[in-house]
Design a protein around this motif. Structure first.
Motif, PDB file in Angstrom:
ATOM      1  N   TYR A  85       0.849  -1.182   0.000  1.00 46.39           N
ATOM      2  CA  TYR A  85       0.000   0.000   0.000  1.00 46.39           C
ATOM      3  C   TYR A  85       0.891   1.240   0.000  1.00 46.39           C
ATOM      4  O   TYR A  85       1.954   1.255   0.631  1.00 46.39           O
ATOM      5  N   HIS A  86       0.449   2.261  -0.705  1.00 41.32           N
ATOM      6  CA  HIS A  86       1.219   3.501  -0.755  1.00 41.32           C
ATOM      7  C   HIS A  86       1.421   4.047   0.660  1.00 41.32           C
ATOM      8  O   HIS A  86       0.481   4.201   1.431  1.00 41.32           O
ATOM      9  N   GLY A  87       2.668   4.333   1.006  1.00 42.91           N
ATOM     10  CA  GLY A  87       2.981   4.876   2.318  1.00 42.91           C
ATOM     11  C   GLY A  87       3.215   3.832   3.386  1.00 42.91           C
ATOM     12  O   GLY A  87       3.541   4.164   4.523  1.00 42.91           O
ATOM     13  N   SER A  88       3.035   2.548   3.043  1.00 43.39           N
ATOM     14  CA  SER A  88       3.202   1.476   4.026  1.00 43.39           C
ATOM     15  C   SER A  88       4.580   0.837   3.880  1.00 43.39           C
ATOM     16  O   SER A  88       5.192   0.848   2.809  1.00 43.39           O
ATOM     17  N   THR A  89       5.066   0.267   4.976  1.00 38.45           N
ATOM     18  CA  THR A  89       6.340  -0.456   4.932  1.00 38.45           C
ATOM     19  C   THR A  89       6.126  -1.963   4.840  1.00 38.45           C
ATOM     20  O   THR A  89       7.079  -2.715   4.647  1.00 38.45           O
ATOM     21  N   ARG A  90       4.897  -2.408   4.999  1.00 41.66           N
ATOM     22  CA  ARG A  90       4.599  -3.833   4.880  1.00 41.66           C
ATOM     23  C   ARG A  90       4.499  -4.209   3.407  1.00 41.66           C
ATOM     24  O   ARG A  90       3.795  -3.557   2.633  1.00 41.66           O
ATOM     25  N   GLU A  91       5.192  -5.267   3.023  1.00 39.53           N
ATOM     26  CA  GLU A  91       5.284  -5.618   1.609  1.00 39.53           C
ATOM     27  C   GLU A  91       4.988  -7.101   1.392  1.00 39.53           C
ATOM     28  O   GLU A  91       5.218  -7.939   2.265  1.00 39.53           O
ATOM     29  N   ASN A  92       4.484  -7.390   0.216  1.00 41.57           N
ATOM     30  CA  ASN A  92       4.212  -8.761  -0.206  1.00 41.57           C
ATOM     31  C   ASN A  92       5.226  -9.122  -1.297  1.00 41.57           C
ATOM     32  O   ASN A  92       5.168  -8.595  -2.403  1.00 41.57           O
ATOM     33  N   GLN A  93       6.181  -9.979  -0.972  1.00 42.71           N
ATOM     34  CA  GLN A  93       7.276 -10.289  -1.896  1.00 42.71           C
ATOM     35  C   GLN A  93       7.066 -11.655  -2.532  1.00 42.71           C
ATOM     36  O   GLN A  93       6.767 -12.638  -1.854  1.00 42.71           O
ATOM     37  N   GLN A  94       7.215 -11.709  -3.864  1.00 42.43           N
ATOM     38  CA  GLN A  94       7.081 -12.966  -4.604  1.00 42.43           C
ATOM     39  C   GLN A  94       8.004 -12.937  -5.818  1.00 42.43           C
ATOM     40  O   GLN A  94       8.746 -11.975  -6.042  1.00 42.43           O
ATOM     41  N   LYS A  95       7.912 -14.011  -6.617  1.00 42.04           N
ATOM     42  CA  LYS A  95       8.536 -14.061  -7.938  1.00 42.04           C
ATOM     43  C   LYS A  95       7.438 -14.300  -8.964  1.00 42.04           C
ATOM     44  O   LYS A  95       6.439 -14.969  -8.672  1.00 42.04           O
ATOM     45  N   THR A  96       7.607 -13.748 -10.151  1.00 45.79           N
ATOM     46  CA  THR A  96       6.620 -14.003 -11.198  1.00 45.79           C
ATOM     47  C   THR A  96       6.628 -15.486 -11.562  1.00 45.79           C
ATOM     48  O   THR A  96       7.654 -16.170 -11.468  1.00 45.79           O
ATOM     49  N   ASP A  97       5.453 -15.985 -11.970  1.00 44.08           N
ATOM     50  CA  ASP A  97       5.336 -17.414 -12.259  1.00 44.08           C
ATOM     51  C   ASP A  97       5.808 -17.732 -13.680  1.00 44.08           C
ATOM     52  O   ASP A  97       6.397 -16.875 -14.370  1.00 44.08           O
ATOM     53  N   GLY A  98       5.535 -18.947 -14.118  1.00 40.88           N
ATOM     54  CA  GLY A  98       6.024 -19.400 -15.416  1.00 40.88           C
ATOM     55  C   GLY A  98       5.440 -18.669 -16.604  1.00 40.88           C
ATOM     56  O   GLY A  98       5.935 -18.806 -17.728  1.00 40.88           O
ATOM     57  N   LYS A  99       4.386 -17.882 -16.372  1.00 41.36           N
ATOM     58  CA  LYS A  99       3.805 -17.093 -17.456  1.00 41.36           C
ATOM     59  C   LYS A  99       4.008 -15.593 -17.245  1.00 41.36           C
ATOM     60  O   LYS A  99       3.418 -14.776 -17.945  1.00 41.36           O
ATOM     61  N   GLY A 100       4.826 -15.252 -16.253  1.00 39.71           N
ATOM     62  CA  GLY A 100       5.111 -13.839 -16.003  1.00 39.71           C
ATOM     63  C   GLY A 100       4.099 -13.147 -15.117  1.00 39.71           C
ATOM     64  O   GLY A 100       4.113 -11.922 -14.999  1.00 39.71           O
ATOM     65  N   PHE A 101       3.228 -13.928 -14.463  1.00 38.62           N
ATOM     66  CA  PHE A 101       2.183 -13.334 -13.629  1.00 38.62           C
ATOM     67  C   PHE A 101       2.667 -13.110 -12.197  1.00 38.62           C
ATOM     68  O   PHE A 101       3.421 -13.918 -11.640  1.00 38.62           O
ATOM     69  N   PHE A 102       2.191 -12.023 -11.613  1.00 43.56           N
ATOM     70  CA  PHE A 102       2.301 -11.759 -10.176  1.00 43.56           C
ATOM     71  C   PHE A 102       0.869 -11.481  -9.716  1.00 43.56           C
ATOM     72  O   PHE A 102       0.275 -10.453 -10.047  1.00 43.56           O
ATOM     73  N   ILE A 103       0.300 -12.431  -8.977  1.00 40.49           N
ATOM     74  CA  ILE A 103      -1.101 -12.347  -8.557  1.00 40.49           C
ATOM     75  C   ILE A 103      -1.133 -12.135  -7.052  1.00 40.49           C
ATOM     76  O   ILE A 103      -0.524 -12.891  -6.289  1.00 40.49           O
ATOM     77  N   PHE A 104      -1.839 -11.094  -6.628  1.00 40.79           N
ATOM     78  CA  PHE A 104      -1.885 -10.785  -5.196  1.00 40.79           C
ATOM     79  C   PHE A 104      -3.245 -10.193  -4.848  1.00 40.79           C
ATOM     80  O   PHE A 104      -4.063  -9.889  -5.733  1.00 40.79           O
ATOM     81  N   GLN A 105      -3.497 -10.042  -3.549  1.00 41.47           N
ATOM     82  CA  GLN A 105      -4.766  -9.491  -3.075  1.00 41.47           C
ATOM     83  C   GLN A 105      -4.530  -8.206  -2.286  1.00 41.47           C
ATOM     84  O   GLN A 105      -3.460  -8.010  -1.699  1.00 41.47           O
ATOM     85  N   ALA A 106      -5.567  -7.358  -2.279  1.00 38.39           N
ATOM     86  CA  ALA A 106      -5.489  -6.097  -1.538  1.00 38.39           C
ATOM     87  C   ALA A 106      -6.893  -5.651  -1.175  1.00 38.39           C
ATOM     88  O   ALA A 106      -7.877  -6.108  -1.763  1.00 38.39           O
ATOM     89  N   SER A 107      -6.993  -4.769  -0.188  1.00 44.37           N
ATOM     90  CA  SER A 107      -8.285  -4.167   0.143  1.00 44.37           C
ATOM     91  C   SER A 107      -8.742  -3.292  -1.014  1.00 44.37           C
ATOM     92  O   SER A 107      -7.923  -2.751  -1.762  1.00 44.37           O
ATOM     93  N   SER A 108     -10.058  -3.157  -1.161  1.00 41.33           N
ATOM     94  CA  SER A 108     -10.590  -2.379  -2.274  1.00 41.33           C
ATOM     95  C   SER A 108     -10.313  -0.889  -2.103  1.00 41.33           C
ATOM     96  O   SER A 108     -10.191  -0.384  -0.989  1.00 41.33           O
ATOM     97  N   ASN A 109     -10.211  -0.216  -3.232  1.00 35.72           N
ATOM     98  CA  ASN A 109     -10.061   1.247  -3.297  1.00 35.72           C
ATOM     99  C   ASN A 109      -8.847   1.752  -2.520  1.00 35.72           C
ATOM    100  O   ASN A 109      -8.911   2.749  -1.826  1.00 35.72           O
ATOM    101  N   ARG A 110      -7.710   1.049  -2.648  1.00 33.78           N
ATOM    102  CA  ARG A 110      -6.455   1.478  -2.032  1.00 33.78           C
ATOM    103  C   ARG A 110      -5.418   1.736  -3.123  1.00 33.78           C
ATOM    104  O   ARG A 110      -5.434   1.113  -4.190  1.00 33.78           O
ATOM    105  N   THR A 111      -4.497   2.656  -2.842  1.00 40.78           N
ATOM    106  CA  THR A 111      -3.402   2.925  -3.778  1.00 40.78           C
ATOM    107  C   THR A 111      -2.305   1.886  -3.556  1.00 40.78           C
ATOM    108  O   THR A 111      -1.789   1.742  -2.448  1.00 40.78           O
TER     109      THR A 111
END
Length: 531
Positions: free
Chosen positions: A28-54
């Motif tokens: 989230y913009h302004g946050s220090t908490r991060e979700n770290q991953q690697k892109t998958d075999g098709k180049g995707f990075f799929i993640f979840q977030a609360s609605s209407n957040r930057t």
């Protein structure tokens, strides 16, 4: 907590090739908490977030020393595996691998601030703005503990601005960031929490941004903090929703057949917001659903409609033509009005029968009150002689109702628990009992005015200025429905068909009445008619 949305992002290099095993993060913009991953075999990075957040999407290209922000999005954006958020790197993977990328680092420090109201109440999810002195402001919100973290350069002058009840941000605190501190700096507002009531005009949209316009849509607004629930109705695809800054609301729309759509959480961030868009989990265009999606075709069960035959059995002396518009208004929204079972209808009608009498009068007939009845109420409790003088006398025509109402309902002669807000000369007559529930007193007329546009969002009416409107069928019904919904009398009705349920409802309507026994008899009669 807000509902989570799934975001599909896909990464490409300069040549247009998707990139696999790429180090990526989201935050989230302004946050220090991060979700770290690697892109998958098709180049995707799929993640979840609360609605209407930057959301910031960060990438660490090959040979890079650190992550860089490559994309900033709003989490409400629609994405899928076929239409992902595209993140394009400016070089090919081979170019990155051939060079060492050094990202200049600038040391930053963190300071914490805690926001409370003028009474010391912690302000959660409360919007503030921060800025280096004289520079552009950045907005963020406090967490559940009223804390907000500000990151800046060391020894930098920082200004903190807070929202006021006039919907403006004002400078509240100036500090030097120094070397940072974990000890929160207290920011105390000049106003109490209760000043931050909000009114949001919300436009309803389906998942494809089409307007959700369905006639007589019932909407439940649940304040998660106070657990208070209200029902409103809209036919124009818009809601007028009241709440408090920083307090989550759960909004549930009901299809005309009574079944709910998936609830949506909403967090007010301004005192007045007029451009809020709320996306529903449905595909619909002006009342038509897409194939295989929730059906919104109106299906009111015929066996729960209130009939004229039932009304005439309850009021055999009343004119059917007078009752017909009342019947139509009740049947227009039995589900939203919480009159969708026969037991609820029997309880409701039993109370109405006592209030409007055998003649089905939508205005209190004070001019026909005799001395015996008057002596039990207000002024006349201590002025029995006047009760005999003012009261109705058989064979002599109606008494002076205006005199009776003004004396009977004068707050100067009523106990503290029974005051009606009638403090000016003439208030008693102006705000005498009207409608199916015989709404009485200026305070109750004001309460109806306040709640009316919340329940019926497409109309605003001032009953304090226009009290006679409650004698009209539409408002006579709605004044009673507002009370039925506000005090959740339908929940009491659902508990059974015994005298205890009738008495409980009666006590909420008029605790001091002497008509408990009469209302129980009306319920026995209504039960035979409706069940």
């Amino acid at each position: 907590m807000s509902n989570l949305v799934t975001i599909f992002s896909k990464f490409y290099d300069k040549s247009g090739q998707h990139i696999i095993n790429l180090n990526v993060k989201s935050r989230y913009h302004g946050s220090t908490r991060e979700n770290q991953q690697k892109t998958d075999g098709k180049g995707f990075f799929i993640f979840q977030a609360s609605s209407n957040r930057t959301i910031e999407i960060l990438v660490k290209p090959p040979n890079a020393n650190d992550y860089m922000v490559f994309k900033t999005i709003n989490s409400s954006v629609i994405s899928s595996t076929t239409h992902p958020i595209k993140v394009c790197l400016p070089k090919t993977i081979e170019e990155y691998r051939k060079e060492n990328i050094k990202i200049p680092q600038s040391k930053t420090v963190k300071n914490f601030f805690k926001v409370v109201d003028s009474n010391g109440k912690v302000m959660t999810n409360f919007p503030i703005q921060s800025r280096p002195k004289g520079k552009k402001s950045f907005e963020r919100s406090t967490n559940e503990e009223g804390l907000v973290e500000i990151e800046s350069s060391p020894n930098r002058d920082i200004e903190i601005l807070v929202l006021t009840s006039s919907d403006k941000f004002v400078l509240k605190k100036s500090v030097n960031s120094g070397n940072g501190s974990q000890q929160p700096v207290l920011i105390k507002l000049d106003e109490p929490y209760d000043n931050f009531k909000t009114l949001s005009t919300i436009t309803l949209l389906d998942r494809n941004d089409n307007n959700y316009i369905v006639e007589k849509t019932n909407v439940e607004i649940w304040a998660l903090d106070s657990k208070e629930k209200n029902i409103i109705t809209t036919s124009n695809g818009k809601l007028a929703v009241r709440g408090y800054i920083g307090k989550w609301l759960k909004i549930t729309l009901y299809k005309p057949d009574g079944s709910p759509l998936k609830s949506v959480d909403y967090l007010p961030k301004r005192i007045n917001e007029s451009s809020v868009k709320l996306h529903l989990d449905v595909d619909v265009t002006i009342g038509r659903t897409a194939k295989n999606e929730p059906n919104i075709t109106k299906q009111i069960r015929a066996n729960i409609l209130i009939t004229m035959n039932q009304m005439q059995k309850m009021w055999p002396k009343a004119d059917p033509e007078k009752m017909k518009p009342i019947l139509d208004e009740l049947n227009r929204d039995l589900i939203g009005y919480k009159l969708d079972t026969r037991l609820r209808q029997a309880h409701f009608m039993a109370q109405v029968r006592q209030e409007v009498g055998s003649s089905f009068s939508l205005r209190e007939q004070v001019e026909y009150m005799g001395a015996a009845a008057l002596k039990q109420i207000g002024y006349y409790r201590t002025h029995h002689k006047d009760a005999y003088i003012d009261g109705y006398k058989k064979g002599k025509g109606p008494a002076n109702g205006e005199v009776i109402a003004n004396r009977m309902y004068d707050d100067n002669y009523r106990g503290e628990k029974y005051k009606l807000g009638n403090t000016s000369p003439g208030d008693g007559w102006k705000y005498l009992g009207r409608g199916l529930k015989q709404l009485t007193g200026k305070s109750n007329y004001q309460d109806l005015t306040n709640m009316y546009s919340i329940i019926w969002a497409d109309e605003k009416v001032d009953f304090v200025k226009n009290p006679e409107l409650i004698e009209k069928p539409k408002y006579a019904v709605r004044s009673a429905i507002r009370f039925w919904l506000k005090y959740k009398l339908y929940d009491v009705a659902d508990k059974g068909a015994e005298g205890v349920q009738v008495d409980t409802i009666t006590k909420i309507i008029n605790k001091a009445t002497d008509s408990y026994a009469a209302r129980r008899q009306h319920f026995i009669h209504a039960y035979k008619i409706f069940i």
